[in-house]
Design a protein around this motif. Sequence first.
Motif, PDB file in Angstrom:
ATOM      1  N   PHE A 185      85.854  88.150  24.972  1.00 54.68           N
ATOM      2  CA  PHE A 185      86.527  88.281  23.682  1.00 54.68           C
ATOM      3  C   PHE A 185      87.355  87.037  23.383  1.00 54.68           C
ATOM      4  N   SER A 186      87.566  86.826  22.101  1.00 54.24           N
ATOM      5  CA  SER A 186      88.434  85.765  21.616  1.00 54.24           C
ATOM      6  C   SER A 186      89.235  86.350  20.462  1.00 54.24           C
ATOM      7  N   ARG A 187      90.516  86.525  20.688  1.00 54.15           N
ATOM      8  CA  ARG A 187      91.374  87.172  19.705  1.00 54.15           C
ATOM      9  C   ARG A 187      91.689  86.231  18.546  1.00 54.15           C
ATOM     10  N   PRO A 188      91.693  86.698  17.268  1.00 52.50           N
ATOM     11  CA  PRO A 188      91.364  88.066  16.889  1.00 52.50           C
ATOM     12  C   PRO A 188      89.898  88.219  16.443  1.00 52.50           C
ATOM     13  N   ASN A 189      89.378  89.410  16.641  1.00 52.36           N
ATOM     14  CA  ASN A 189      88.153  89.863  15.976  1.00 52.36           C
ATOM     15  C   ASN A 189      86.839  89.288  16.469  1.00 52.36           C
ATOM     16  N   ARG A 190      86.828  88.634  17.631  1.00 49.43           N
ATOM     17  CA  ARG A 190      85.556  88.193  18.189  1.00 49.43           C
ATOM     18  C   ARG A 190      85.390  88.769  19.601  1.00 49.43           C
ATOM     19  N   PHE A 191      84.290  89.424  19.841  1.00 50.40           N
ATOM     20  CA  PHE A 191      84.023  89.961  21.176  1.00 50.40           C
ATOM     21  C   PHE A 191      82.537  90.266  21.312  1.00 50.40           C
ATOM     22  N   LYS A 192      82.109  90.451  22.568  1.00 50.63           N
ATOM     23  CA  LYS A 192      80.740  90.886  22.794  1.00 50.63           C
ATOM     24  C   LYS A 192      80.634  91.658  24.106  1.00 50.63           C
ATOM     25  N   PHE A 193      79.950  92.768  24.038  1.00 54.20           N
ATOM     26  CA  PHE A 193      79.558  93.551  25.206  1.00 54.20           C
ATOM     27  C   PHE A 193      78.055  93.352  25.377  1.00 54.20           C
ATOM     28  N   ILE A 194      77.654  92.819  26.511  1.00 57.24           N
ATOM     29  CA  ILE A 194      76.233  92.637  26.810  1.00 57.24           C
ATOM     30  C   ILE A 194      75.860  93.616  27.922  1.00 57.24           C
ATOM     31  N   TYR A 195      75.155  94.681  27.557  1.00 57.24           N
ATOM     32  CA  TYR A 195      74.703  95.663  28.543  1.00 57.24           C
ATOM     33  C   TYR A 195      73.430  95.141  29.210  1.00 57.24           C
ATOM     34  N   ILE A 196      73.437  95.130  30.525  1.00 58.97           N
ATOM     35  CA  ILE A 196      72.297  94.609  31.288  1.00 58.97           C
ATOM     36  C   ILE A 196      71.508  95.742  31.948  1.00 58.97           C
ATOM     37  N   LYS A 197      72.210  96.689  32.557  1.00 57.86           N
ATOM     38  CA  LYS A 197      71.581  97.828  33.216  1.00 57.86           C
ATOM     39  C   LYS A 197      72.139  99.126  32.644  1.00 57.86           C
ATOM     40  N   PRO A 198      71.337 100.176  32.548  1.00 54.82           N
ATOM     41  CA  PRO A 198      69.894 100.234  32.841  1.00 54.82           C
ATOM     42  C   PRO A 198      69.031  99.712  31.691  1.00 54.82           C
ATOM     43  N   PHE A 199      69.632  99.536  30.495  1.00 52.57           N
ATOM     44  CA  PHE A 199      68.877  99.047  29.354  1.00 52.57           C
ATOM     45  C   PHE A 199      69.627  97.875  28.722  1.00 52.57           C
ATOM     46  N   ALA A 200      68.879  96.925  28.207  1.00 49.42           N
ATOM     47  CA  ALA A 200      69.478  95.740  27.593  1.00 49.42           C
ATOM     48  C   ALA A 200      69.895  96.049  26.158  1.00 49.42           C
ATOM     49  N   GLN A 201      71.203  95.943  25.893  1.00 50.43           N
ATOM     50  CA  GLN A 201      71.749  96.135  24.560  1.00 50.43           C
ATOM     51  C   GLN A 201      72.923  95.175  24.368  1.00 50.43           C
ATOM     52  N   SER A 202      73.210  94.840  23.121  1.00 53.56           N
ATOM     53  CA  SER A 202      74.316  93.931  22.827  1.00 53.56           C
ATOM     54  C   SER A 202      75.150  94.477  21.685  1.00 53.56           C
ATOM     55  N   ILE A 203      76.480  94.316  21.806  1.00 51.86           N
ATOM     56  CA  ILE A 203      77.409  94.594  20.725  1.00 51.86           C
ATOM     57  C   ILE A 203      78.206  93.310  20.519  1.00 51.86           C
ATOM     58  N   VAL A 204      78.039  92.687  19.358  1.00 46.42           N
ATOM     59  CA  VAL A 204      78.635  91.380  19.111  1.00 46.42           C
ATOM     60  C   VAL A 204      79.413  91.404  17.802  1.00 46.42           C
ATOM     61  N   ALA A 205      80.674  90.965  17.859  1.00 39.38           N
ATOM     62  CA  ALA A 205      81.505  90.839  16.668  1.00 39.38           C
ATOM     63  C   ALA A 205      81.827  89.358  16.478  1.00 39.38           C
ATOM     64  N   ASP A 206      81.436  88.810  15.331  1.00 39.47           N
ATOM     65  CA  ASP A 206      81.621  87.374  15.101  1.00 39.47           C
ATOM     66  C   ASP A 206      82.822  87.047  14.219  1.00 39.47           C
ATOM     67  N   GLY A 207      83.617  88.066  13.887  1.00 35.32           N
ATOM     68  CA  GLY A 207      84.767  87.879  13.012  1.00 35.32           C
ATOM     69  C   GLY A 207      84.531  88.430  11.622  1.00 35.32           C
ATOM     70  N   GLN A 208      83.277  88.572  11.249  1.00 31.23           N
ATOM     71  CA  GLN A 208      82.918  89.117   9.942  1.00 31.23           C
ATOM     72  C   GLN A 208      81.992  90.327  10.061  1.00 31.23           C
TER      73      GLN A 208
END
Length: 215
Positions: A65-88
């Motif tokens: 994360f980078s405050r404010p409003n930027r973060f990312k969760f990268i799920y690797i196991k058991p399934f590949a998924q991403s949650i990404v916030a770029d500020g907008q």
Amino acid sequence: MKKVLFAIGLIASCAGFAWAGGLESLELFVSTVKTGRAEFTQVVSAPPKDGQSPRVKTSSGTFEFSRPNRFKFIYIKPFAQSIVADGQTLWLFDVDLNQATARKQTQVLGSTPAALIAAAPDLKALQADFTLANAPNKDGLQWVAATPKSKDGQLDTVRVGFKTTGKTAELAALEILDSFGQRSLLTFSKVEVNPSLAPESFQFKPPAGTDVIRQ
């Protein structure tokens, strides 16, 4: 994330003194930790049905994360998924489905766990959306409980656990309880405090051929 009941007398006084660090740790974390990187393990427990044992699912990945409003969760196991916030925009990308969902951050982040640990610029911003209270020390961590002021969502309560050393509060755990009784516990390891993170690292570009849904 239930309200804490205090004991009476001297034990309560001592406990209250010990618990005072939860809110202080949150304030220290928000004010001094502007960027962060960690690995996480998430355990989701659903309430038991028809006398069966609770259903438990475990996943793991990385968090930045980078405050404010930027973060990312990268799920690797058991399934590949991403949650990404770029500020907008908040992106949710499912690799197996090859599908990405885009939402405006201003519409979805206010009273969410992500606001507590990554998005909010300061404590005042959190207090606009959450009722904050000290919670008992547990597992060597200082905890704060946050209850959303808005009752429109499915989130019941959030607890955040910190490991405080000197003038630094390190994120250690995040516990989420929703209105359906489902409990999600994220524990963080290999935590880096204030690493150098480029803004472009929080940009998400859907791969070619991805089904993009904008809401």
